[in-house]
Write an enzyme that holds these catalytic residues in place. Structure first.
Site, PDB file in Angstrom:
ATOM      1  N   LYS A 118      -7.537   1.515 -11.386  1.00 35.30           N
ATOM      2  CA  LYS A 118      -6.657   2.588 -11.651  1.00 35.30           C
ATOM      3  C   LYS A 118      -6.963   3.206 -12.937  1.00 35.30           C
ATOM      4  O   LYS A 118      -6.880   4.517 -12.852  1.00 35.30           O
ATOM      5  CB  LYS A 118      -5.294   2.264 -11.669  1.00 35.30           C
ATOM      6  CG  LYS A 118      -4.663   1.753 -10.272  1.00 35.30           C
ATOM      7  CD  LYS A 118      -3.257   1.643 -10.069  1.00 35.30           C
ATOM      8  CE  LYS A 118      -2.684   1.374  -8.701  1.00 35.30           C
ATOM      9  NZ  LYS A 118      -1.349   1.040  -8.613  1.00 35.30           N
ATOM     10  N   LYS A 200     -10.426  -1.596   1.245  1.00 37.81           N
ATOM     11  CA  LYS A 200      -9.257  -1.980   1.956  1.00 37.81           C
ATOM     12  C   LYS A 200      -8.467  -0.803   2.078  1.00 37.81           C
ATOM     13  O   LYS A 200      -8.602   0.637   1.761  1.00 37.81           O
ATOM     14  CB  LYS A 200      -8.218  -2.671   0.639  1.00 37.81           C
ATOM     15  CG  LYS A 200      -6.926  -3.127   1.080  1.00 37.81           C
ATOM     16  CD  LYS A 200      -6.152  -3.369  -0.208  1.00 37.81           C
ATOM     17  CE  LYS A 200      -4.563  -3.249   0.063  1.00 37.81           C
ATOM     18  NZ  LYS A 200      -3.877  -3.276  -0.992  1.00 37.81           N
ATOM     19  N   LYS A 203      -2.642   3.182   0.858  1.00 35.08           N
ATOM     20  CA  LYS A 203      -1.658   4.509   1.225  1.00 35.08           C
ATOM     21  C   LYS A 203      -2.257   5.536   0.126  1.00 35.08           C
ATOM     22  O   LYS A 203      -1.616   6.836   0.289  1.00 35.08           O
ATOM     23  CB  LYS A 203      -0.393   4.180   1.034  1.00 35.08           C
ATOM     24  CG  LYS A 203       0.177   3.316   0.082  1.00 35.08           C
ATOM     25  CD  LYS A 203       1.604   2.971   0.243  1.00 35.08           C
ATOM     26  CE  LYS A 203       2.275   1.904  -0.752  1.00 35.08           C
ATOM     27  NZ  LYS A 203       1.906   1.209  -1.298  1.00 35.08           N
TER      28      LYS A 203
END
Ligand code: TRP
Length: 335
Positions: A118, A200, A203
């Protein structure tokens, strides 16, 4: 959840961030399995405080939080049997997180894969919350004396650091926290992106890489039509060499409750078009009743708010017990 009987009921805790459209990956890897814990006390939260680690549009965040609550219920979680609530409605989460921050090392936090990922993705906003994200998650889990944490494989490291923090704390102050175990369902642990099947399904990625639980049938059809496969034309489960086809096969076998062998056998002699068609039908069939229930729940905002209020009160009651114990143990003056 009183510890009065010899056979104590297990506590199950999990959370999902209301940070984007809830995907088929969230559904298959997490939500769908949440209904399977019988004879346990289950808590499922909308981890809204966690989403603040990445900049959010406030109106969207509010909307997505209510939407996630309705999705939990629409997926079959009865809000009278399970505590479904909003993390920020229970102040004990943030309060315990502060204390546990003081029992967590910079070194162990800097090794977290999600933090590294992140910080790369949001290089302009590497904030302290992003760094201490796992401590808030540990607090979520430890407040309820949780035994089992159903999560996707990407969250395993966070459950491990939670265990480390709990063991460290217990080592100093005695048995304050139950040590939780991660629970990672094998076949469904990881649904991959439709366009980059080695990553993966997430969202927070672009719209065409995932199927959302609330996608319309025509969107599901279009996205699956465009899903990446390969050029050898053979339907075979081989995640390493054929990640796209294997991902579609996983979705199909899980939704049809078949073994992988059965699924592959049922498609023998057919091409990728037929595979995609079968996946499309299975996904639409699975999501249709969920979407119908969702629409009813979200239409009754007062009803939903009442459920969330009631459940936050239940959660706060349980959380307070652990928090009080922690405050006492570390020496905060209780009067
Ligand atoms: N970090 C989790 C995720 O992004 C969400 C989460 C927050 C969670 N608190 C939790 C999961 C506690 C399990 C237990 O998927």
């Amino acid at each position: 959840m009183e510890n009065t009987t010899a056979e104590k009921r297990k506590v199950v805790f999990s959370g999902i961030q209301p940070s984007g459209n809830i995907t088929l990956g969230n559904y298959m890897g997490a939500l769908r399995n949440f209904t399977s814990f019988e004879n346990a006390d289950c808590l499922y939260c909308m981890a809204d405080l966690h989403t603040l680690t990445v900049r959010q549009n406030p109106a969207d965040l509010r909307k997505r939080t209510a939407s996630l609550a309705a999705i939990y219920i629409a997926c079959g979680l009865d809000p009278d049997e399970n505590i479904i609530y909003c993390q920020s409605h229970v102040p004990a989460h943030a309060e315990l997180a502060w204390v546990l921050n003081c029992y967590t090392y910079m070194g162990e936090l800097s090794r977290m894969t999600q933090f590294k990922d992140k910080s790369q993705k949001h290089a302009d906003n590497i904030n302290a919350g992003l760094f201490t994200y796992p401590v808030l998650m540990a607090s979520d889990i430890l407040l309820y004396q949780t035994n089992i944490v159903p999560v996707g494989v990407d969250q395993k490291q966070h459950v491990e650091i939670c265990r480390d923090i709990a063991q460290r704390f217990n080592g100093i102050y005695g048995d304050v926290f139950q040590i939780p175990e991660p629970y990672i369902p094998k076949a469904t642990a990881k649904i991959m992106s439709l366009t980059e099947p080695t990553k993966k399904m997430s969202k927070s990625d672009p719209e065409d890489t995932f199927i959302a639980v609330l996608d319309k049938p025509e969107d599901i059809r279009r996205k699956l039509k465009r899903a990446v496969t390969d050029s050898d034309g053979e339907i075979r489960f081989d995640p390493e060499n054929k990640p796209g086809v294997s991902n579609l096969l996983t979705i199909l076998s899980v939704l049809k409750k078949e073994t992988m062998e059965e699924t592959v056998a049922s498609l023998q002699g057919l091409g990728y078009g037929a595979l995609k068609e079968a996946v499309t039908e299975a996904v639409i069939g699975e999501l249709a009743p969920i979407q119908a229930r969702y629409n009813e729940i979200i239409a009754d905002k007062d009803g939903l708010n009442a459920i969330l209020k009631r459940n936050a009160e239940k959660a706060q009651y349980l959380a307070q017990k652990t928090l009080r114990k922690v405050y006492k143990k570390v020496g905060l003056y209780q009067g």
